[in-house]
Scaffold this motif. Sequence first.
Motif: not given
Length: 527
Positions: A228, A231, A247, A288, A290, A292, A330
């Motif tokens: 993270e 990212a 996220r 963005t 993310f 995960d 990402v």
Amino acid sequence: MDRFLPLLLGVWQQACRNIRIDASAEAIAAVLARRLPLDHLLIRQLDPARAQLAMLAWTGQHAPPSTAETTSPGVELEPLIAWCGTRQVVRGPAETVTRRLPGLLPAGLCGNILAGGLVLEGQVLGAAILATEQPGRFSQEHEPMLAALLDPLAVAVQNDRLVRELTALREAAEADRAKLLARLGRQDITDPIVGAEGGLREVMHRVELVARADTPVLILGETGSGKEVVARAIHGRSPRASGPFLRVNCGAIPPELADSELFGHERGSFTGAAAQRKGWFERADGGTLFLDEVGELSPAIQVRLLRILQDGTFQRVGGERQLRVDVRVVAATHRDLGAMVGAGQFRADLWYRINVFPIDLPALRERPQDIPAMATSFALRAAARLGLPPRLPTPEDMERLLAYPWPGNVRELAAVIERAAILGNGRALEVPTALGGNAATPAVAASDPATTPARTPAQKSEETRDDTGETLDEVVRRRIEAALADCLGRIEGPFGAARRLGVNPHTLRARMRRLGIDWTRFRPLRP
């Protein structure tokens, strides 16, 4: 109507000058008292969703110290909501008004009442109540006056609601920021990344290369290695830095809710969908997202994710309209997605889409030079968070930390240092106790050369040789080359060298790049 204009102008001025209802109500009551026999001004807010009528303001000499009073349980609000929507003014003794509109007046209010509903842009906001303790002082000529004043009073209620919502959002954002910094082990989001000039030099070089592009990035690394943080570094160096960074832990989303969480839903699309909801992609528009642990997504969600990555379009659950977003993705995983593709557990087309620019994040044991700086940073932050005097690791502590293999990576190091700070209680860091039975001696930790853990600076030198005269890197190179030879150059899969050595394929590739090992030399020659 002309005779109301000075009064109306004064109320408008106070409604727009004071955005908090407690301040504006006092100022408006002072203006109204010049023309009306006014002892109290009450502003009540309707919340139909909660079936609640709350008191926002109550001015006057005998007003209660708190305005937190709400409607009593069991009071039917539908007649009251309907009356407010008509903007009709009601006048009469408090007892008469209570019988006509149950729940409008708070307990204890008596005298003569003049009240009207507050509506703005078709939305019912509540009611304004003027009260005088002497009966009969409001007359019929006061009714059109209050009717003219309902608009500025509604604006005052709306201003107060908006400022409360903004305050709540700011507080929630601050709380989220504090949680994020605590999770990342940082004091500020702009803190430099520990190891950027050390073991993460190659990683940060790749971050700088890809940050300015809008290319999808896949971060590969073991759990707890700091994916993270990388990212966020990509986002912070990109043209989207001023946009949102969200996220999503794909492994924590229940499969049955994944569609709604990622893409949103329309009201009534399923049981419990009481309102329209934006998904993660919509909320990340212009920024963005993310993803995960992307390897945990179900095959059905992988299909929808592929579509939005291809053209940026999607539909909410239960929706018919095509929506478009501008989001950079990402992704990150600790799993071997290549092997999952081969096993049919991950879509090959999605793999190619998110694997445009892979970044291998080395495990902590592969960058021992970063451990001293990290341990020091975590110790200072733990002391600040726990309210303890700052205590740093001793040279003996550092030797133990460098000798430990850190299977939990950076996350485990942070936990050990915080545990050591708690155990030391401000006197020192109890690193041996914090490590407990997990602390490995250098001899034990070095038993598997392919996963060689961190060593002390003297031990990790390339010139350090074992009893056979070989350097540590030579031992590791020999073991890796032997495994590649046995596996005919294959790295991944059940018959690959990574499985033979017991390491993650991404970890093995990173070690091979550092040692300059060419796996193609071990592939059988074609006739």
